[in-house]
Design an enzyme around this catalytic site. Sequence first.
Site, short mmCIF file in Angstrom:
data_model
loop_
_atom_site.label_atom_id
_atom_site.label_comp_id
_atom_site.label_asym_id
_atom_site.label_seq_id
_atom_site.Cartn_x
_atom_site.Cartn_y
_atom_site.Cartn_z
N LYS A 131 1.26 4.32 -2.81
CA LYS A 131 1.06 5.75 -2.53
C LYS A 131 2.36 6.54 -2.76
CE LYS A 131 -3.37 5.93 -1.71
NZ LYS A 131 -4.28 6.74 -2.53
N PHE A 183 -12.52 3.06 4.49
CA PHE A 183 -11.17 2.61 4.13
C PHE A 183 -10.71 1.38 4.95
CE2 PHE A 183 -6.59 2.79 4.93
CZ PHE A 183 -6.06 2.82 3.66
N TYR A 196 0.86 -1.20 0.00
CA TYR A 196 0.00 0.00 0.00
C TYR A 196 0.89 1.24 0.00
CZ TYR A 196 -3.38 3.58 1.31
OH TYR A 196 -4.14 4.72 1.33
P1 NDP Z 1 -13.51 4.67 0.97
O1 NDP Z 1 -13.32 3.20 1.03
O2 NDP Z 1 -14.58 5.28 1.80
O3 NDP Z 1 -13.71 5.14 -0.55
C1 NDP Z 1 -12.94 4.58 -1.60
C2 NDP Z 1 -13.57 4.95 -2.92
O4 NDP Z 1 -12.75 4.38 -3.97
C3 NDP Z 1 -14.96 4.37 -3.09
O5 NDP Z 1 -15.80 5.35 -3.63
C4 NDP Z 1 -14.76 3.21 -4.07
O6 NDP Z 1 -15.91 3.10 -4.90
C5 NDP Z 1 -13.58 3.72 -4.90
N1 NDP Z 1 -12.88 2.60 -5.52
C6 NDP Z 1 -12.14 1.64 -4.93
N2 NDP Z 1 -11.72 0.73 -5.84
C7 NDP Z 1 -12.21 1.14 -7.04
C8 NDP Z 1 -12.15 0.63 -8.36
N3 NDP Z 1 -11.45 -0.49 -8.63
N4 NDP Z 1 -12.75 1.30 -9.35
C9 NDP Z 1 -13.45 2.44 -9.08
N5 NDP Z 1 -13.55 2.99 -7.87
C10 NDP Z 1 -12.95 2.33 -6.85
O7 NDP Z 1 -12.09 5.29 1.37
P2 NDP Z 1 -11.54 6.79 1.46
O8 NDP Z 1 -12.56 7.77 1.09
O9 NDP Z 1 -10.86 6.91 2.74
O10 NDP Z 1 -10.41 6.70 0.32
C11 NDP Z 1 -10.28 7.63 -0.73
C12 NDP Z 1 -8.81 7.80 -1.05
O11 NDP Z 1 -8.14 8.34 0.06
C13 NDP Z 1 -8.08 6.50 -1.39
O12 NDP Z 1 -7.20 6.75 -2.47
C14 NDP Z 1 -7.29 6.21 -0.13
O13 NDP Z 1 -6.14 5.45 -0.39
C15 NDP Z 1 -6.96 7.61 0.32
N6 NDP Z 1 -6.59 7.78 1.71
C16 NDP Z 1 -7.45 7.40 2.71
C17 NDP Z 1 -7.09 7.59 4.03
C18 NDP Z 1 -7.93 7.14 5.16
O14 NDP Z 1 -7.41 7.04 6.30
N7 NDP Z 1 -9.20 6.87 4.96
C19 NDP Z 1 -5.83 8.25 4.37
C20 NDP Z 1 -5.00 8.59 3.25
C21 NDP Z 1 -5.40 8.38 1.98
P3 NDP Z 1 -16.61 1.73 -5.32
O15 NDP Z 1 -16.28 0.71 -4.27
O16 NDP Z 1 -18.06 2.05 -5.41
O17 NDP Z 1 -16.02 1.41 -6.65
C1 8X3 Z 2 -4.43 5.63 4.69
C2 8X3 Z 2 -3.69 6.02 5.91
O1 8X3 Z 2 -1.95 5.25 7.62
O2 8X3 Z 2 -3.68 3.66 6.97
O3 8X3 Z 2 -3.73 5.96 3.53
O4 8X3 Z 2 -1.89 4.20 5.48
S1 8X3 Z 2 -2.76 4.72 6.51
#
Ligand code: NDP
Ligand code: 8X3
Length: 252
Positions: free
Chosen positions: A157, A190, A153
């Site tokens: 990133k 997430f 992961y």
């Molecule tokens: P969520 O799981 O709530 O949302 C993830 C989104 O990504 C969903 O809308 C999902 O839609 C979409 N997604 C995942 N796989 C696919 C795919 N193969 N095709 C199309 N869409 C996809 O997580 P977050 O909102 O937290 O995550 C959003 C971003 O933020 C990600 O890139 C994550 O890595 C990043 N991030 C999150 C953090 C956290 O702590 N939550 C911290 C740092 C970064 P669907 O399943 O409907 O396709």
């Molecule tokens: C999501 C935050 O710390 O779980 O990108 O990697 S962490």
Amino acid sequence: MAKIALITGATSGIGEACAHLFAREHYNLVLTGRRLDRLEKLAKKLNTKYNVEIAVSTFDVRDREQVVSNLEGLPAKWKKVNVLINNAGLSQGLDPINNGSFDDWDTMIDTNVKGLLYVSKVVSNWMIEHKTGHIINIGSIAGKEVYPNGNVYCASKYAVDALNKGMRIDLLPHGIRVTAVHPGAVETEFSEVRFKGDKERAKKVYDGFEPLVAEDIAETIWFAVSRPAHVNINELVVMPTAQATATNILRK
Ligand code: NDP
Ligand code: 8X3
């Protein structure tokens, strides 16, 4: 004419919060993700609340053909995208490198890196044609430091961090702004996705401290987007106050 924001991963978490915020700011929206029911429900809600136009496009970012055909299949008026939010992404598993699952690795790399590339290629060409645009790449604290068992992961990133820098350089001659937002812990779906539906384990990630919420990141993105045209925020790392690094969290 209203501006247009295209958001990947708008069915949940940060992407959904961005949809609300950009609708509030009178943007028309292209909402994408795999779960059509959620996209349709969200589109209806935002249309009623903010009277903005919304196009829904359902595809898996890992599937190059689907990405290209769905995006290129949009009517011409939707291709004048002003803001692309490359948000779709996920983590799968939290295992040492010797125990990791090949499938989890493929899923993370195909979604977080290759999916982001497929969407960016299509939309950056539209932006070049229209001589305007802003790409927001959602990275992570995991793209700034590696933590135990984060291996693949984190690598995905770190790749987003590198691609953000590469886009900034390559799109410079076209006047397209490029920004990475790197969040720490945000309570969304997430962790539930990372732990494959294990809600109890997911909940523990946020135990004893106040994590960020998706709206915090949407507001940060809006800050970057709403700067004057001559200002480009290259990157922002946004953490909960109780989290200093990926692993250094003050829990009560
Ligand atoms: P969520 O799981 O709530 O949302 C993830 C989104 O990504 C969903 O809308 C999902 O839609 C979409 N997604 C995942 N796989 C696919 C795919 N193969 N095709 C199309 N869409 C996809 O997580 P977050 O909102 O937290 O995550 C959003 C971003 O933020 C990600 O890139 C994550 O890595 C990043 N991030 C999150 C953090 C956290 O702590 N939550 C911290 C740092 C970064 P669907 O399943 O409907 O396709
Ligand atoms: C999501 C935050 O710390 O779980 O990108 O990697 S962490």
